[in-house]
Design an enzyme around this catalytic site. Sequence first.
Site, short mmCIF file in Angstrom:
data_model
loop_
_atom_site.label_atom_id
_atom_site.label_comp_id
_atom_site.label_asym_id
_atom_site.label_seq_id
_atom_site.Cartn_x
_atom_site.Cartn_y
_atom_site.Cartn_z
N HIS A 1 0.87 -1.18 0.00
CA HIS A 1 0.00 0.00 0.00
C HIS A 1 0.91 1.24 0.00
CE1 HIS A 1 -2.81 2.94 1.81
NE2 HIS A 1 -3.80 2.12 1.47
N ASP B 1 3.07 -4.83 7.80
CA ASP B 1 1.83 -4.07 7.73
C ASP B 1 0.67 -5.07 7.84
OD1 ASP B 1 -0.49 -2.80 6.96
OD2 ASP B 1 0.37 -1.85 5.18
N GLN C 1 -4.53 -5.53 6.66
CA GLN C 1 -5.52 -6.42 6.03
C GLN C 1 -5.51 -7.82 6.65
OE1 GLN C 1 -7.80 -5.56 3.86
NE2 GLN C 1 -7.06 -3.50 3.47
N LYS D 1 -10.58 -1.65 10.27
CA LYS D 1 -10.70 -2.82 9.38
C LYS D 1 -11.18 -4.03 10.16
CE LYS D 1 -7.60 -1.02 6.15
NZ LYS D 1 -8.11 -0.26 5.02
N CYS E 1 -4.82 2.39 -3.74
CA CYS E 1 -3.59 2.92 -3.12
C CYS E 1 -2.41 1.96 -3.33
CB CYS E 1 -3.77 3.21 -1.62
SG CYS E 1 -5.06 4.37 -1.26
N1 C6P Z 1 -6.40 0.22 2.80
C1 C6P Z 1 -8.15 -0.15 1.20
O1 C6P Z 1 -9.22 0.12 0.65
P1 C6P Z 1 -5.15 3.49 7.20
O2 C6P Z 1 -5.81 4.31 6.13
O3 C6P Z 1 -3.97 4.20 7.82
O4 C6P Z 1 -6.12 2.95 8.22
O5 C6P Z 1 -4.60 2.17 6.48
C2 C6P Z 1 -3.73 2.28 5.38
C3 C6P Z 1 -3.43 0.94 4.83
C4 C6P Z 1 -2.17 0.41 4.98
N2 C6P Z 1 -1.86 -0.82 4.56
C5 C6P Z 1 -2.76 -1.61 3.96
C6 C6P Z 1 -2.37 -2.99 3.55
C7 C6P Z 1 -4.06 -1.14 3.76
O6 C6P Z 1 -4.96 -1.92 3.18
C8 C6P Z 1 -4.40 0.17 4.19
C9 C6P Z 1 -5.77 0.73 3.92
C10 C6P Z 1 -7.74 0.59 2.43
O7 C6P Z 1 -7.44 -1.06 0.78
C11 C6P Z 1 -7.94 2.06 2.27
S1 C6P Z 1 -6.80 2.77 1.13
#
Ligand code: C6P
Length: 404
Positions: A121, A198, A201, A224, A362
């Site tokens: 991401h 990370d 997910q 999530k 993203c």
């Molecule tokens: N992915 C998606 O629709 P935040 O926004 O900080 O809570 O998470 C960011 C983020 C970082 N790593 C991974 C693997 C992610 O999937 C995400 C967030 C969402 O896939 C929103 S872009």
Amino acid sequence: MIDVARIREDFPILKRKVNNQPLVYFDNAATSQTPTCVIDAIVDYYARYNANIHRGVHALSQEATDAYEQARQKIQKHFNALHPHEIIFTSGTTNAINIVAAGYQALLVPGDELLVSAMEHHSNIVPWQMLCEKTGAKLKVIPMLPDGTLDLAAYKSLLTPNTRLVFVNHVSNALGTINPIESLIVEAHTVGAKILIDGAQAAPHIETDLQALDVDFYVTSAHKMCGPTGVGILYGKTDLLNALPPYQGGGEMIATVSFEKTTYADLPHKFEAGTPNIAGGIAFGAAIDYIHSIGLNHIAAYEQELLHYATDQLSQIPGLKIYGQAPHKTAVISFNIGEIHPYDIGTILDKMGIAVRTGQHCTQPIMDYYQIPGTVRASFSFYNTKEEIDRLVAAVKKAQMMLE
Ligand code: C6P
């Protein structure tokens, strides 16, 4: 076993209609829905004991502090971290990664190497690029293979004694690939590198034992995993967190302040400057309780059933291509149909009450790798049903007829 009908009762939003159709929510990888018990935890905080934490001797402040610190302990136990102070509350995954990246600015020198996977991401790419610009360290990329897995042989050959840090997601948000983080962590450690996983997910779907993994840093977001937005965690091993300078200066992160010299508080407060998202932290704890009441193993098994059912049904649509065919996946299906733009499919699905995400998710490097503008992404959760998947399949067929 999952009693979906009963579980759906816990999520008020699932009763609503969108465009005059019953909502089918398949955008769970973007953010999950919120059960009543988590909503209640937020309301209860503001209605009964809204106060700042770690600051007052009065009853409300102590109640709020206790609830916030209990939530930290729930999260610590859930991920099996060794100490509660290794769980730093952040505003989410992005913020957690930026805290580590900012800290390493003081610890890297030109010539140091950082490895990032090709399927990250943007949150797990851009902070490291910024860090390299500031320090002269070099960012190298672990390539991916057409099935959406990482090239593990290339990973091994990229690791050198100069490798200081490795960044990989536990699960890819765009493809659903579950990466073999156990072996990635061991390999990183053989050259003395530290590794940040990370878990944004993975946390909603996979039981994660941080001590057994021996991972150095692990980050995730509450929203999530049935929790609220605006709160997440940075896990780090005690000695590594102690070695990092604070991210922000301000209240609560200090031990003593004078104009001559300020000293910093111990973990976790050193990284928690200012008034945090108190209700969010408490509600994150409630979300963990909720997930435990169902069982992550039951959740994972049921979501795999949904994944296989949907993969089977969608694969039968002529011209539909699924991106991400890894043997181990979470319940994410990213697809395109011929040359139809993903936004057009997503817009028609929305008209039929079905929420999916379209675009690059993203993860522009993944889309560039496949040479596509984006995908339609359907991501399932334990409150979804096979009947909803049938509605998705029928709607995708209808969109195809309209757009081809
Ligand atoms: N992915 C998606 O629709 P935040 O926004 O900080 O809570 O998470 C960011 C983020 C970082 N790593 C991974 C693997 C992610 O999937 C995400 C967030 C969402 O896939 C929103 S872009």
